[in-house]
Design an enzyme around this catalytic site. Structure first.
Site, PDB file in Angstrom:
ATOM      1  N   GLY A  16      -8.228   6.140-112.988  1.00 61.35           N
ATOM      2  CA  GLY A  16      -8.368   6.543-111.617  1.00 61.35           C
ATOM      3  C   GLY A  16      -8.439   8.292-111.338  1.00 61.35           C
ATOM      4  O   GLY A  16      -7.918   9.369-111.926  1.00 61.35           O
TER       5      GLY A  16
ATOM      6  N   ARG B   8     -13.957   2.837-114.268  1.00 66.68           N
ATOM      7  CA  ARG B   8     -13.096   1.937-115.430  1.00 66.68           C
ATOM      8  C   ARG B   8     -14.545   0.948-116.090  1.00 66.68           C
ATOM      9  O   ARG B   8     -15.288  -0.107-115.492  1.00 66.68           O
ATOM     10  CB  ARG B   8     -11.940   1.569-114.965  1.00 66.68           C
ATOM     11  CG  ARG B   8     -11.111   2.556-115.020  1.00 66.68           C
ATOM     12  CD  ARG B   8      -9.548   1.086-114.649  1.00 66.68           C
ATOM     13  NE  ARG B   8      -9.116   1.672-113.481  1.00 66.68           N
ATOM     14  CZ  ARG B   8      -7.866   2.533-113.490  1.00 66.68           C
ATOM     15  NH1 ARG B   8      -7.702   3.250-113.800  1.00 66.68           N
ATOM     16  NH2 ARG B   8      -7.728   2.720-112.261  1.00 66.68           N
TER      17      ARG B   8
ATOM     18  N   ASP C  17      -4.932   7.859-119.913  1.00 67.01           N
ATOM     19  CA  ASP C  17      -4.956   6.971-121.924  1.00 67.01           C
ATOM     20  C   ASP C  17      -5.488   5.972-122.017  1.00 67.01           C
ATOM     21  O   ASP C  17      -6.838   6.547-122.965  1.00 67.01           O
ATOM     22  CB  ASP C  17      -3.585   5.866-121.868  1.00 67.01           C
ATOM     23  CG  ASP C  17      -2.904   5.297-121.537  1.00 67.01           C
ATOM     24  OD1 ASP C  17      -4.235   5.038-119.764  1.00 67.01           O
ATOM     25  OD2 ASP C  17      -2.865   4.840-121.515  1.00 67.01           O
TER      26      ASP C  17
ATOM     27  N   THR D 275      -4.647  12.362-114.431  1.00 69.16           N
ATOM     28  CA  THR D 275      -3.908  11.056-113.802  1.00 69.16           C
ATOM     29  C   THR D 275      -2.469  11.867-112.776  1.00 69.16           C
ATOM     30  O   THR D 275      -1.755  12.444-112.886  1.00 69.16           O
ATOM     31  CB  THR D 275      -4.293  10.025-115.460  1.00 69.16           C
ATOM     32  OG1 THR D 275      -2.555   9.236-114.899  1.00 69.16           O
ATOM     33  CG2 THR D 275      -2.674  11.186-116.262  1.00 69.16           C
TER      34      THR D 275
ATOM     35  N   ASP E  87      -0.779   9.909-113.326  1.00 66.01           N
ATOM     36  CA  ASP E  87       1.359   8.925-113.382  1.00 66.01           C
ATOM     37  C   ASP E  87       1.468   9.948-114.198  1.00 66.01           C
ATOM     38  O   ASP E  87       2.492   9.608-115.081  1.00 66.01           O
ATOM     39  CB  ASP E  87      -0.157   7.745-114.970  1.00 66.01           C
ATOM     40  CG  ASP E  87       0.257   6.846-113.436  1.00 66.01           C
ATOM     41  OD1 ASP E  87       0.050   7.031-112.680  1.00 66.01           O
ATOM     42  OD2 ASP E  87      -1.009   6.088-114.187  1.00 66.01           O
TER      43      ASP E  87
ATOM     44  N   ASP F 244       1.606  10.343-117.343  1.00 66.54           N
ATOM     45  CA  ASP F 244       2.211   9.088-118.743  1.00 66.54           C
ATOM     46  C   ASP F 244       1.842  10.020-120.344  1.00 66.54           C
ATOM     47  O   ASP F 244       1.361   9.385-121.284  1.00 66.54           O
ATOM     48  CB  ASP F 244       1.543   7.915-118.998  1.00 66.54           C
ATOM     49  CG  ASP F 244       0.780   7.878-118.277  1.00 66.54           C
ATOM     50  OD1 ASP F 244      -0.316   8.532-117.598  1.00 66.54           O
ATOM     51  OD2 ASP F 244       0.049   6.368-118.086  1.00 66.54           O
TER      52      ASP F 244
ATOM     53  N   ARG G 194       1.777   3.329-113.061  1.00 66.71           N
ATOM     54  CA  ARG G 194       1.712   1.746-113.710  1.00 66.71           C
ATOM     55  C   ARG G 194       2.615   1.869-114.514  1.00 66.71           C
ATOM     56  O   ARG G 194       3.921   1.409-114.321  1.00 66.71           O
ATOM     57  CB  ARG G 194       0.302   2.412-114.581  1.00 66.71           C
ATOM     58  CG  ARG G 194      -0.599   1.294-115.398  1.00 66.71           C
ATOM     59  CD  ARG G 194      -1.933   2.036-116.384  1.00 66.71           C
ATOM     60  NE  ARG G 194      -2.416   2.824-115.958  1.00 66.71           N
ATOM     61  CZ  ARG G 194      -3.616   2.090-115.058  1.00 66.71           C
ATOM     62  NH1 ARG G 194      -3.506   0.815-115.294  1.00 66.71           N
ATOM     63  NH2 ARG G 194      -4.373   2.621-114.625  1.00 66.71           N
TER      64      ARG G 194
HETATM   65  O1  F6P Z   1      -3.531   5.792-113.530  1.00 67.12           O
HETATM   66  C1  F6P Z   1      -3.748   6.086-112.291  1.00 67.12           C
HETATM   67  C2  F6P Z   1      -2.913   4.817-111.120  1.00 67.12           C
HETATM   68  O2  F6P Z   1      -3.885   4.662-110.078  1.00 67.12           O
HETATM   69  C3  F6P Z   1      -1.802   4.063-111.600  1.00 67.12           C
HETATM   70  O3  F6P Z   1      -0.551   4.360-111.304  1.00 67.12           O
HETATM   71  C4  F6P Z   1      -2.114   2.736-111.185  1.00 67.12           C
HETATM   72  O4  F6P Z   1      -1.485   1.631-111.434  1.00 67.12           O
HETATM   73  C5  F6P Z   1      -3.029   2.285-111.211  1.00 67.12           C
HETATM   74  O5  F6P Z   1      -3.930   3.552-111.677  1.00 67.12           O
HETATM   75  C6  F6P Z   1      -4.252   1.424-109.957  1.00 67.12           C
HETATM   76  O6  F6P Z   1      -5.219   1.788-110.319  1.00 67.12           O
HETATM   77  P1  F6P Z   1      -6.632   0.694-109.517  1.00 67.12           P
HETATM   78  O7  F6P Z   1      -6.820   2.061-108.655  1.00 67.12           O
HETATM   79  O8  F6P Z   1      -8.073   0.253-110.568  1.00 67.12           O
HETATM   80  O9  F6P Z   1      -5.613   0.252-109.179  1.00 67.12           O
END
Ligand code: F6P
Length: 326
Positions: free
Chosen positions: A14, A75, A106, A129, A131, A133, A175
């Site tokens: 992300g 990803r 991560d 990130t 998050d 985390d 997340r």
């Molecule tokens: O890891 C960052 C994040 O924004 C999380 O908080 C969330 O769960 C996820 O990515 C959402 O991912 P995507 O943009 O692929 O829907």
């Protein structure tokens, strides 16, 4: 140990505000130290497909203030397979890239750890990130900006909550981590935070809100961390609505707006520090570590430690929220 002459840089997973500041810092610190730099596009995907461009200092001009990532991000499924990683290694050799700097969360650092192990490639990770985390660092690139975005949104929601005397459930990202929800709730002066790290029974929450309404408040805001454990704001609001029909309940899911926008000064500064430290780490012979900041000092955190451990959330923060939201 082979000398490092050229590094590759990529952003993965992300996007997070401050990634551009990190790309700028890594590029400029590398060139300052006499290294060549190659930008790899679309995360590991660009490594697999060979979407790679030589970077000079001008390639990273005027980006420090921009959200998102000029390198794009993805990803990448192929990189999770041995065949994909073999192609990635081939492209690294072709492009004469000796080491990688990976900016991501991560999942991205897990990819780096496996690749480094398989091909003996020096990899340095930067925690990018919203998050927050990753274990071993007090903060991650993008977290502070996302927190401020949440604050801005909740401040606005408060106007409606107060005017209509409503109970709002606001869902934030993270997340499986509750850092954005808990610290967002403290900073926004919310009534409660529902986070996966500490369970809150709906009854307990409703009772708490009821007391607030009865005592002095005519509106309430609850921040909910997205997660299977919390069930999300929608589900929680439904339950409260069913059990306490007297409340005028509304839900607001902040979603991807939390990932965008100009990075705060804090995120630009940590991205610049971590980016510079990544080059110093490589030149010192460090491998397979994430650059972190702890107690305002740069630290090197082995990938295995950064990824595998759950980052603890301070109980003290829960106490602060509980005692100030009476
Ligand atoms: O890891 C960052 C994040 O924004 C999380 O908080 C969330 O769960 C996820 O990515 C959402 O991912 P995507 O943009 O692929 O829907």
């Amino acid at each position: 140990m082979a000398t490092i002459k050229c590094i590759g840089i990529l952003t993965s997973g992300g996007d997070a505000p401050g990634m551009n500041a990190a790309i700028r810092a890594v590029t400029r610190a590398a060139i300052y130290n006499g290294l060549r730099v190659k930008g790899i596009y679309r995360g590991y995907k660009g490594l697999v497909t060979g979407e790679i461009l030589e970077f000079k200092t001008q390639n990273v001009s005027n980006i420090i203030h921009q959200g998102g990532t000029i390198l794009k991000t993805a990803r990448c499924k192929e990189f999770t397979t041995p065949e994909g990683r073999a192609l990635a290694y081939e492209n690294m050799r072709k492009e004469e890239i000796d080491a990688l700097v990976i900016i991501g969360g991560d999942g991205s650092l897990t990819g780096a750890r496996i690749f480094a192990q398989e091909y003996d490639v020096p990899c340095i990770g930067l925690p990018g990130t919203i998050d927050n985390d990753l274990y071993g660092t007090d903060t991650t690139i993008g977290y502070d900006t996302a927190l401020n975005t949440i604050l801005d949104a909740v401040d606005k929601i408060r106007d409606t909550a107060t005017s209509h005397e409503r109970l709002f459930f606001v869902e934030v990202m993270g997340r499986d981590a509750g850092f954005l929800a808990l610290n967002g709730a403290i900073a926004a002066g919310a009534e409660a935070a529902i986070i996966p790290e500490f369970s809150t029974e709906v009854d307990q929450l409703a009772e708490f809100i009821k007391n607030g309404f009865r005592k002095s408040k005519n509106s309430s805001i609850v921040l909910v961390a997205e997660s299977d454990i919390t069930g999300g704001a929608m589900a929680l609001a439904e339950r409260v609505k069913n059990e306490y029909p007297q409340y005028d309940v509304r839900v607001s899911i902040l979603g991807h707006l939390q990932r965008g926008g100009r990075p705060t000064a804090h995120d630009r500064i940590i991205a610049s520090r971590m980016g510079t430290a990544s080059i110093e780490a490589l030149m010192e012979g460090q491998r397979n570590v994430m650059i972190g900041i702890e107690h305002d000092e740069i630290v090197y955190v082995p990938f295995t430690k950064a990824i595998k451990n759950d980052k603890p959330i301070k109980k003290e923060l829960v106490n602060v929220l509980n005692s100030l939201s009476i």
